[in-house]
Scaffold this motif. Structure first.
Motif, PDB file in Angstrom:
ATOM      1  N   ALA A   1      -2.708  -1.064  -3.191  1.00 46.70           N
ATOM      2  CA  ALA A   1      -3.428  -0.059  -2.643  1.00 46.70           C
ATOM      3  C   ALA A   1      -2.766   1.379  -2.452  1.00 46.70           C
ATOM      4  CB  ALA A   1      -3.940  -0.771  -1.299  1.00 46.70           C
ATOM      5  N   TYR A   2      -3.421   2.209  -2.516  1.00 43.73           N
ATOM      6  CA  TYR A   2      -3.157   3.580  -2.079  1.00 43.73           C
ATOM      7  C   TYR A   2      -4.092   4.170  -0.911  1.00 43.73           C
ATOM      8  CZ  TYR A   2      -0.786   3.927  -6.407  1.00 43.73           C
ATOM      9  OH  TYR A   2       0.220   3.627  -7.440  1.00 43.73           O
ATOM     10  N   LYS A   3      -3.192   4.574   0.074  1.00 39.75           N
ATOM     11  CA  LYS A   3      -3.745   5.406   1.377  1.00 39.75           C
ATOM     12  C   LYS A   3      -3.516   6.649   1.319  1.00 39.75           C
ATOM     13  CE  LYS A   3      -1.582   4.338   5.349  1.00 39.75           C
ATOM     14  NZ  LYS A   3      -1.695   5.633   6.109  1.00 39.75           N
ATOM     15  N   ILE A   4      -4.662   7.524   1.342  1.00 37.89           N
ATOM     16  CA  ILE A   4      -4.755   9.028   1.434  1.00 37.89           C
ATOM     17  C   ILE A   4      -4.879   9.335   2.957  1.00 37.89           C
ATOM     18  CG2 ILE A   4      -6.062  11.235   0.691  1.00 37.89           C
ATOM     19  CD1 ILE A   4      -6.309  10.143  -1.721  1.00 37.89           C
TER      20      ILE A   4
ATOM     21  N   CYS B   1       0.918  -1.224  -0.183  1.00 38.20           N
ATOM     22  CA  CYS B   1       0.121  -0.149   0.027  1.00 38.20           C
ATOM     23  C   CYS B   1       0.811   1.362  -0.035  1.00 38.20           C
ATOM     24  CB  CYS B   1      -0.917   0.109   1.112  1.00 38.20           C
ATOM     25  SG  CYS B   1      -2.123   1.481   1.429  1.00 38.20           S
ATOM     26  N   VAL B   2       0.758   2.025  -0.944  1.00 36.94           N
ATOM     27  CA  VAL B   2       1.356   3.545  -0.944  1.00 36.94           C
ATOM     28  C   VAL B   2       0.699   4.613  -0.357  1.00 36.94           C
ATOM     29  CG1 VAL B   2       2.754   5.344  -2.377  1.00 36.94           C
ATOM     30  CG2 VAL B   2       2.776   2.747  -3.104  1.00 36.94           C
ATOM     31  N   GLY B   3       1.318   4.951   0.780  1.00 32.98           N
ATOM     32  CA  GLY B   3       0.606   5.996   1.659  1.00 32.98           C
ATOM     33  C   GLY B   3       0.716   7.580   1.008  1.00 32.98           C
TER      34      GLY B   3
ATOM     35  N   LYS C   1     -19.650   7.441  -0.639  1.00 32.80           N
ATOM     36  CA  LYS C   1     -20.453   8.120  -1.437  1.00 32.80           C
ATOM     37  C   LYS C   1     -20.275   9.181  -2.302  1.00 32.80           C
ATOM     38  CE  LYS C   1     -25.466   7.425  -1.691  1.00 32.80           C
ATOM     39  NZ  LYS C   1     -26.877   7.476  -0.830  1.00 32.80           N
ATOM     40  N   THR C   2     -20.040  10.232  -1.355  1.00 30.68           N
ATOM     41  CA  THR C   2     -19.367  11.704  -2.006  1.00 30.68           C
ATOM     42  C   THR C   2     -18.439  11.373  -2.712  1.00 30.68           C
ATOM     43  OG1 THR C   2     -20.769  12.705  -0.233  1.00 30.68           O
ATOM     44  CG2 THR C   2     -19.281  13.992  -1.585  1.00 30.68           C
ATOM     45  N   LEU C   3     -17.148  10.863  -1.980  1.00 31.10           N
ATOM     46  CA  LEU C   3     -16.080  10.348  -2.561  1.00 31.10           C
ATOM     47  C   LEU C   3     -16.444   8.735  -2.606  1.00 31.10           C
ATOM     48  CD1 LEU C   3     -13.540  12.355  -0.141  1.00 31.10           C
ATOM     49  CD2 LEU C   3     -13.961  12.606  -2.598  1.00 31.10           C
ATOM     50  N   SER C   4     -15.403   8.180  -3.650  1.00 37.22           N
ATOM     51  CA  SER C   4     -15.617   6.781  -3.805  1.00 37.22           C
ATOM     52  C   SER C   4     -14.495   5.891  -3.278  1.00 37.22           C
ATOM     53  CB  SER C   4     -15.948   6.354  -5.160  1.00 37.22           C
ATOM     54  OG  SER C   4     -14.796   7.097  -6.021  1.00 37.22           O
ATOM     55  N   PHE C   5     -14.125   6.031  -1.922  1.00 32.42           N
ATOM     56  CA  PHE C   5     -12.935   5.181  -1.245  1.00 32.42           C
ATOM     57  C   PHE C   5     -13.566   3.692  -1.330  1.00 32.42           C
ATOM     58  CE2 PHE C   5     -11.197   9.428  -0.050  1.00 32.42           C
ATOM     59  CZ  PHE C   5      -9.930   9.132  -0.076  1.00 32.42           C
ATOM     60  N   ASP C   6     -12.542   2.969  -1.080  1.00 31.42           N
ATOM     61  CA  ASP C   6     -13.145   1.576  -0.863  1.00 31.42           C
ATOM     62  C   ASP C   6     -13.091   1.142   0.748  1.00 31.42           C
ATOM     63  OD1 ASP C   6     -13.348   0.363  -3.617  1.00 31.42           O
ATOM     64  OD2 ASP C   6     -11.034   0.900  -3.555  1.00 31.42           O
TER      65      ASP C   6
ATOM     66  N   HIS D   1      -7.073  -0.607  -8.151  1.00 33.67           N
ATOM     67  CA  HIS D   1      -6.387  -0.257  -6.706  1.00 33.67           C
ATOM     68  C   HIS D   1      -7.482  -0.249  -5.644  1.00 33.67           C
ATOM     69  CE1 HIS D   1      -2.918   0.093  -9.280  1.00 33.67           C
ATOM     70  NE2 HIS D   1      -2.138  -0.249  -8.301  1.00 33.67           N
ATOM     71  N   PHE D   2      -7.163  -0.457  -4.562  1.00 35.34           N
ATOM     72  CA  PHE D   2      -7.961  -0.583  -3.322  1.00 35.34           C
ATOM     73  C   PHE D   2      -7.613   0.748  -2.632  1.00 35.34           C
ATOM     74  CE2 PHE D   2      -8.615  -1.573   1.329  1.00 35.34           C
ATOM     75  CZ  PHE D   2      -9.884  -2.162   1.135  1.00 35.34           C
ATOM     76  N   ALA D   3      -8.681   1.870  -2.593  1.00 35.42           N
ATOM     77  CA  ALA D   3      -8.236   3.146  -2.070  1.00 35.42           C
ATOM     78  C   ALA D   3      -8.661   3.361  -0.722  1.00 35.42           C
ATOM     79  CB  ALA D   3      -8.937   4.299  -2.916  1.00 35.42           C
ATOM     80  N   ILE D   4      -7.906   3.720   0.160  1.00 38.67           N
ATOM     81  CA  ILE D   4      -8.210   3.755   1.562  1.00 38.67           C
ATOM     82  C   ILE D   4      -8.132   5.446   2.052  1.00 38.67           C
ATOM     83  CG2 ILE D   4      -7.377   3.247   3.828  1.00 38.67           C
ATOM     84  CD1 ILE D   4      -5.987   0.822   2.574  1.00 38.67           C
TER      85      ILE D   4
END
Lengths: 268, 268
Positions: free
Chosen positions: B56-59, B18-20, B110-115, B86-89
């Motif tokens: 994955a990416y993690k914001i 996962c890249v942060g 919903k507003t943003l579409s994170f996983d 990619h799995f978005a966290i």
């Protein structure tokens, strides 16, 4: 805002009311619902109508984030409309490792100019301390909350005490009554005396009166200290006192009722 | 993204990296620092350079909120640039009473579409459950974190067990290994086996490798399960592998090294 100024405002206004701006766009009066800037217009009207009767406003970040970056803009504009003499709280429940908490502190104390932010204690000292480094800013740490989930961890045994007691005892050592408050839920009147044994001087932010009905008597009699030491929040009871065009007048009436009740306790 | 798709990506890429995206504007390369949209351009380059090697990416929301509503826009645009596979966290550490957690779930799912979103457990079930209601979305609850503050509460006694053990045991009953993960800090290799006794099947999000140096061997040997069951995050080690114009190439090299190490563990 420092403690002296906050206590001064409470004495001057004879109020320890905090108005919670948990503005759900779906609950706006019909003439504002769906309107561009309807939430902001609603918030401005609520602030104008209630500012004489409260000493604090609390912006619940979740309701604004649900609208995306536009919501964050509305939050900024709402904060700008809160008069300087009011204590502005970001009810954000943040908290992360030190490096990240520094960024949250910057977000709410510097980029935005809130006076206080609510913080979750689970990750410990380095997740809370970065917020305490800002002069004349406040960190409001979750102690005992008013939701059913408080029974899952907060009210469970943690060694010789309950977890929320350990949190109050431990966290109070990280700051002082001039930069640290605690969230203490209003549905547990019997716990207030216990809280005051652990933290006699700190301000308590008490959510949850209003919609659930008046335990103000119980809170004031059990938890007030010589500086008042309380900010009691009401959100829905004020925001949605009337669902039509008359919402601001209705909000003013409810806020005034709270203020008048509070004044009686402050005289004691 | 459901569990099958996530596990499929891990097998296909032979990576559980996962890249942060903890993008600190003050640490951008000179040619991007201070530039309008510098952070967004940096993030896009990092994503393009690393996407073949990570799943994955993690914001980290704090770094974006520190820039105000503009930062929230950059977060939205960054999320748009993350490929669908990619799995978005959202590393947001949210959690509040049920009514408010519903708004946070709406904001990030919903507003943003994170996983997925990271959530703090302190306030209990009704603060976590609203996130679990979304199909094919994930709630990643703080278990044991890697910061020094973990000793203040997480590693303290809570009845017959430690608090983080109680959290894992309790929270795992609120969801299932298809919608619930836990944050487990990488600096405590000796705890991974204990964690796996409590939650053998759940995915673990492991922060904190990289900058601190390689405990990947220890994590993989102690905490991997038959579906891999791990997302191991690296932020600064990848983002700031090179401080100059060559940053993206350097990030790619580091990401590829991680992937290659991970592939060896996945073969076992």
């Amino acid at each position: 805002m420092n403690r002296q100024a906050l206590v001064g405002e409470i004495r001057r206004k004879q109020s320890f009311l905090c108005v919670g701006l948990d503005t759900d766009p779906g609950k706006l009066p019909a003439h504002l619902k769906g309107k561009k800037d309807g939430v902001l217009e609603f918030n401005r009207c609520i602030i104008d109508a209630t500012k004489a009767y409260c000493v604090a406003y609390k912006i619940n970040t979740a309701f604004y984030e649900a609208m995306g970056s536009k919501g964050w803009e509305i939050m900024e504009a709402t904060l700008d409309h809160i008069p300087d003499e009011h204590f502005a709280i970001a009810d954000a429940k943040r908290g992360d490792i030190g490096n990240t908490s520094h960024q949250y502190a910057r977000a709410f104390f510097k980029t935005l100019s809130f006076d206080a932010i609510t913080v979750a204690p689970y990750m410990g000292a380095d997740s809370v301390m970065p917020f305490l480094e800002y002069e004349n800013k406040w960190t409001i740490v979750l102690g005992l909350t008013s939701n059913p989930g408080a029974h899952d961890f907060e009210l469970q045994r943690a060694g010789e005490e309950l977890l929320y007691e350990k949190v109050l005892r431990t966290v109070s050592g990280w700051g002082n009554p001039g930069n640290l408050m605690f969230v203490i839920g209003a549905t547990r009147g019997e716990e207030f005396e216990n809280v005051r044994k652990l933290i006699p001087e700190h301000f308590l932010l008490v959510p949850g009166v209003g919609a659930q009905g008046g335990s103000l008597q119980e809170i004031a009699s059990r938890a007030m200290n010589s500086d008042a030491g309380l900010l009691v929040n009401a959100s829905r009871a004020i925001l949605f006192a009337d669902s039509g065009e008359n919402f601001a007048k209705a909000a003013e009436t409810v806020a005034q009722q709270y203020q008048s009740e509070m004044a009686a306790f402050l005289l004691h």
